[in-house]
Design a protein around this motif. Structure first.
Motif, short mmCIF file in Angstrom:
data_model
loop_
_atom_site.label_atom_id
_atom_site.label_comp_id
_atom_site.label_asym_id
_atom_site.label_seq_id
_atom_site.Cartn_x
_atom_site.Cartn_y
_atom_site.Cartn_z
N SER A 142 0.79 -1.23 0.00
CA SER A 142 0.00 0.00 0.00
C SER A 142 0.82 1.28 0.00
O SER A 142 0.25 2.37 0.02
CB SER A 142 -0.92 0.02 1.22
OG SER A 142 -0.17 0.08 2.42
N LEU A 143 2.15 1.17 -0.04
CA LEU A 143 3.00 2.37 0.10
C LEU A 143 3.41 2.94 -1.24
O LEU A 143 4.59 3.10 -1.56
CB LEU A 143 4.21 2.05 0.98
CG LEU A 143 3.89 1.60 2.40
CD1 LEU A 143 5.16 1.39 3.21
CD2 LEU A 143 2.97 2.60 3.10
N PHE A 144 2.40 3.28 -2.05
CA PHE A 144 2.61 3.94 -3.34
C PHE A 144 1.66 5.12 -3.43
O PHE A 144 0.47 5.00 -3.12
CB PHE A 144 2.41 2.96 -4.49
CG PHE A 144 3.44 1.86 -4.50
CD1 PHE A 144 4.67 2.07 -5.11
CD2 PHE A 144 3.19 0.65 -3.88
CE1 PHE A 144 5.64 1.06 -5.11
CE2 PHE A 144 4.15 -0.36 -3.86
CZ PHE A 144 5.38 -0.15 -4.48
N ILE A 145 2.18 6.25 -3.87
CA ILE A 145 1.38 7.47 -3.82
C ILE A 145 0.34 7.50 -4.95
O ILE A 145 0.62 7.09 -6.07
CB ILE A 145 2.25 8.73 -3.87
CG1 ILE A 145 2.89 8.90 -5.24
CG2 ILE A 145 3.32 8.70 -2.78
CD1 ILE A 145 3.52 10.27 -5.42
N PRO A 146 -0.87 7.95 -4.66
CA PRO A 146 -1.89 8.09 -5.70
C PRO A 146 -1.51 9.23 -6.66
O PRO A 146 -0.92 10.23 -6.25
CB PRO A 146 -3.16 8.45 -4.92
CG PRO A 146 -2.88 8.08 -3.50
CD PRO A 146 -1.41 8.27 -3.32
N GLN B 45 7.49 8.57 9.75
CA GLN B 45 7.70 7.44 10.65
C GLN B 45 8.93 6.62 10.24
O GLN B 45 9.73 6.21 11.08
CB GLN B 45 6.45 6.56 10.67
CG GLN B 45 6.48 5.44 11.68
CD GLN B 45 5.10 4.86 11.93
OE1 GLN B 45 4.11 5.59 12.00
NE2 GLN B 45 5.01 3.55 12.06
N ALA B 46 9.08 6.40 8.94
CA ALA B 46 10.24 5.64 8.45
C ALA B 46 11.54 6.40 8.74
O ALA B 46 12.56 5.80 9.10
CB ALA B 46 10.10 5.37 6.96
N ALA B 47 11.50 7.73 8.57
CA ALA B 47 12.68 8.53 8.89
C ALA B 47 13.01 8.43 10.37
O ALA B 47 14.20 8.34 10.75
CB ALA B 47 12.45 9.98 8.49
N ALA B 48 11.99 8.44 11.23
CA ALA B 48 12.20 8.35 12.68
C ALA B 48 12.74 6.98 13.06
O ALA B 48 13.61 6.86 13.95
CB ALA B 48 10.91 8.65 13.42
N LEU C 36 13.02 4.06 2.15
CA LEU C 36 11.57 4.13 1.98
C LEU C 36 11.09 5.57 2.15
O LEU C 36 10.31 6.09 1.34
CB LEU C 36 10.88 3.22 2.99
CG LEU C 36 9.35 3.37 3.09
CD1 LEU C 36 8.68 3.03 1.76
CD2 LEU C 36 8.79 2.51 4.22
N SER C 37 11.54 6.22 3.20
CA SER C 37 11.14 7.60 3.44
C SER C 37 11.54 8.48 2.27
O SER C 37 10.74 9.29 1.77
CB SER C 37 11.77 8.11 4.74
OG SER C 37 11.41 9.44 4.98
N LYS C 38 12.78 8.31 1.80
CA LYS C 38 13.28 9.13 0.69
C LYS C 38 12.47 8.88 -0.58
O LYS C 38 12.14 9.83 -1.31
CB LYS C 38 14.76 8.85 0.45
CG LYS C 38 15.38 9.78 -0.56
CD LYS C 38 16.89 9.77 -0.51
CE LYS C 38 17.47 8.57 -1.21
NZ LYS C 38 18.93 8.76 -1.51
N ARG C 39 12.13 7.61 -0.83
CA ARG C 39 11.33 7.30 -2.04
C ARG C 39 9.99 8.02 -2.01
O ARG C 39 9.57 8.62 -3.02
CB ARG C 39 11.11 5.79 -2.15
CG ARG C 39 10.19 5.42 -3.33
CD ARG C 39 10.00 3.94 -3.51
NE ARG C 39 9.26 3.30 -2.45
CZ ARG C 39 7.92 3.34 -2.32
NH1 ARG C 39 7.19 4.05 -3.18
NH2 ARG C 39 7.32 2.69 -1.35
N LEU C 40 9.30 7.95 -0.89
CA LEU C 40 8.00 8.62 -0.80
C LEU C 40 8.14 10.13 -0.98
O LEU C 40 7.33 10.77 -1.67
CB LEU C 40 7.34 8.30 0.55
CG LEU C 40 6.87 6.85 0.73
CD1 LEU C 40 6.45 6.60 2.18
CD2 LEU C 40 5.71 6.52 -0.22
N LEU C 41 9.16 10.71 -0.37
CA LEU C 41 9.38 12.14 -0.50
C LEU C 41 9.63 12.55 -1.95
O LEU C 41 9.04 13.52 -2.45
CB LEU C 41 10.57 12.56 0.37
CG LEU C 41 10.36 12.55 1.88
CD1 LEU C 41 11.69 12.74 2.60
CD2 LEU C 41 9.39 13.65 2.28
N VAL C 42 10.49 11.82 -2.62
CA VAL C 42 10.85 12.17 -4.00
C VAL C 42 9.66 11.95 -4.92
O VAL C 42 9.39 12.78 -5.82
CB VAL C 42 12.07 11.37 -4.46
CG1 VAL C 42 12.33 11.57 -5.95
CG2 VAL C 42 13.31 11.78 -3.66
#
Length: 671
Positions: free
Chosen positions: A26-30, A92-95, A108-114
């Protein structure tokens, strides 16, 4: 447990949460922007729809009662939750990476941010937003976008702090995102502050917070300093958005928390430049410490914050917001009174030990700050609230006499909340998501509160006053005399609340000018079912008349009257069971011609479909005295000596008799 051990345990629990989401895919941005979250509400039961963060996509949305709802508005609202959930995962992943050093969580955190940075320019300035909204890209509202952006940028800054390097292409995408975000936030600040002359709006605090994050990410200290000092900036907003008694200007607990959270984010960003906003005060002494202390004083004995004016009674995202500010209030200011509030927030989240992201980011292990100290009574003269507490009496009260509250206000002047350590007996039941029609048809209306209405109509938006407030020097009593003359034309209402070590007396007087008689309606909405052996079945209807505020049309809502209470020797006796061991007794003086009725009403704002039983004490006439007394553990009796004098006594305890007179100049006095 040491801070290091507690943080390690919390980080591992948060890591497992992320792992479950990854396993669900579920960790993919719409690619679609979000709508307006307030529309995520069942049109039949008026409950918030269920959001499952493990779902990748959704076109059908579940109500807790089994309804399956479809439609673009609901999908748009679901997308708001999805985008917010993914931003939280990025933080949360960054923390987790910061705490445990496991590189996969940084990635993971970086992927979502980018991915969000790359997608953000592709979201349109939202074409479906309602006309009154300041429009966002990723959401209908720029407000939602501002909140969401602070979560993403805090994740970005945390990764950078821990030495995570962004490649040139990744950094370029983030720079574009920050630039577009800054442009829209600056534009909307100009509209609010200069074009609409509405700098005090809670929006402004969040636009400031978002820009503070942008400036921190870019290293732009001069821009941040200008934001802090300028019109509508941190210091100015603190002076105009918060009253001198430390309460947010709309008189809403929810928006008080909302604005305070934005302030704390701004302060966190300023601290990166060595600028200390935590000790800043507004023009009349307003401060973040003061706002936090107001919450500590306002909560009930369980740590539940009252839902004054607009705001949810309880929901998980709100509990997380409360936890975030309470953790910081404990860590930064050492405000022990926030500990019960924090415990209650974590209880609502199903995390009694506090293993939540807020604890990892902001928490302190100095739980010795938790104290059982007795809190005193308090008057908020500017916001218009008063709390009465007396040592030895488990009952306490909260009453509302202040400003209407604008678009977030309710028609509820002289509303009374009666509290007990086991449970708040007569709460304000909160507000449903704004997409529900029950926002205006019930939850904001006078009949939905513990106060007085006339002829089924709600009060006008207005402000009452506190005529007298007195906490006895010996600590044995507290008295509040509240008054309003603006609720209805030609109507004066006085509510006298006297709390002693034994009981609470509520004497509510209504006086009408002119010759016309009216239906004068005293309402009480207990959260517990009233217990009585004297309820006679009735098959009648109460008609709630809702006056549209901008037009002459009147709509009606019918509430079933299910029974009439029978008074015994002029007294109505009721009781309420609160948990297994606590009971509150309620005695009311019944005058000739009074009706004492049980009315089925909507439930609380968490689930309006679960009906509650309200008590309606009604009199037709041009004046009314509603005299009620409450006592924990056993009953108290009322004897009317004259029109202005009563005796309150605990049965079997003749020495407990208190003779009380209502005077024109001093209100209630002991004689």
């Amino acid at each position: 447990m040491s801070t290091a051990l507690r943080s390690d345990r919390t980080a591992r629990i948060l890591k497992e949460e992320i792992d479950r989401l990854q396993q669900a895919g579920s960790l993919f941005i719409p690619k679609e922007p979000g709508g307006w979250w307030h529309q995520y509400v069942c049109p039949h039961h008026h409950t918030e729809l269920v959001f499952d963060d493990k779902r990748v996509d959704a076109s059908e949305f579940a109500c807790p009662h089994g309804c399956s709802i479809e439609g673009e508005a609901y999908r748009g609202a679901w997308l708001v939750f999805k985008h917010q959930s993914l931003a939280r995962v990025a933080l949360q992943a960054a923390a987790v990476y910061a705490a445990l050093g496991e590189a996969s969580y940084a990635q993971l955190s970086k992927r979502l941010l980018v991915e969000y940075a790359e997608q953000f320019p592709l979201y349109p300035v939202h074409p479906e937003a309602q006309s009154w909204m300041l429009k966002g890209r990723a959401f209908h509202q720029a407000l939602t976008e501002a909140i969401w952006s602070t979560t993403l940028i805090r994740a970005y800054l945390l990764l950078r702090d821990k030495g995570v390097v962004f490649e040139a292409k990744e950094q370029a995408a983030i720079d574009v995102f920050l630039g577009l975000l800054a442009g829209s936030m600056e534009e909307y600040r100009h509209i609010l502050i200069h074009e609409r002359n509405n700098a005090e709006n809670n929006y402004t605090a969040w636009l400031n917070a978002s820009l503070s994050c942008v400036y921190a990410a870019r290293g732009e200290q001069t821009a941040l300093e200008a934001l802090i000092e300028g019109q509508g900036g941190f210091k100015h907003h603190l002076s105009i958005g918060v009253k001198a008694d430390q309460f947010e200007f709309e008189g809403s607990t929810y928006y008080h928390v909302f604005v305070l959270r934005a302030y704390l984010i701004s302060a966190e960003m300023a601290q990166r430049f060595g600028i200390d906003l935590y000790a800043v005060t507004g023009a009349d002494g307003q401060s973040m410490r003061g706002m936090l202390e107001a919450l500590a004083d306002l909560a009930d004995d369980q740590g539940v914050l009252p839902a004054l004016h607009d705001g949810p009674l309880a929901r998980a995202p709100y509990a997380r917001e409360i936890a975030e500010i309470a953790e910081q209030g404990l860590a930064i200011y050492g405000i022990a009174g926030l500990a019960p509030i924090l415990r209650e927030a974590y209880r609502q989240l199903g995390a009694a030990d506090g293993e939540q992201l807020e604890a990892l980011l902001y928490g302190t292990d100095d739980r010795t700050l938790v104290s059982g100290a007795t809190r005193a009574s308090r008057l908020w003269p500017d916001a218009g609230f008063v709390i009465g507490r007396v040592a030895g009496n488990p009952l306490s009260f909260l009453a509302d006499f202040g400003e209407h509250g604008g678009s977030h206000g309710h028609y509820d002047k002289l509303h009374l909340t009666l509290m007990h350590p086991a449970q708040t007996l007569t709460p304000d039941f909160g507000m449903v998501p704004y997409g529900s029609p029950m926002r205006k048809s019930w939850f904001a209306e006078t009949a939905g509160h513990n106060t007085v209405s006339l002829d089924g109509f709600s009060q006008a938006p207005h402000e009452g006053r506190c005529v007298r407030y007195e906490a006895a020097s010996d600590g044995k009593s507290v008295y509040a005399w509240l008054q309003t003359t603006g609720a209805y034309e030609g109507c004066t209402m006085n509510r006298h609340l006297l709390l002693t070590g034994e009981w609470l007396l509520d004497w509510f007087q209504v006086e009408l000018t002119g010759e016309e008689t009216r239906s004068i309606e005293w309402w009480m909405h207990p959260a517990a079912q009233p217990q009585t052996g004297t309820l006679e079945e009735r098959d009648e209807i109460y008609t709630l008349r809702i006056q549209e505020k901008d037009v002459s049309a009147i709509s009606e809502q019918k509430l079933p009257i299910i029974g009439g209470f029978t008074a015994d020797a002029g007294l109505l006796r009721l009781s309420y069971q609160l948990g297994a061991d606590a009971e509150v007794f309620h005695t009311a003086l019944a005058e000739s011609g009074d009706e004492l009725l049980a009315v089925h009403t909507p439930g609380d704002s968490v689930d309006p479909s679960q009906a509650l039983t309200a008590i309606l004490h009604r009199r037709n006439g041009r004046s009314a005295d509603f005299i009620h007394v409450y006592r924990a553990g056993s009953s108290a009796e009322i004897t009317r000596v004259s029109s202005q004098e009563i005796v309150v006594q605990v049965p079997g305890q003749p020495e407990s008799a208190s003779r009380i007179q209502l005077t024109e100049d001093k209100g209630l006095i002991f004689i």
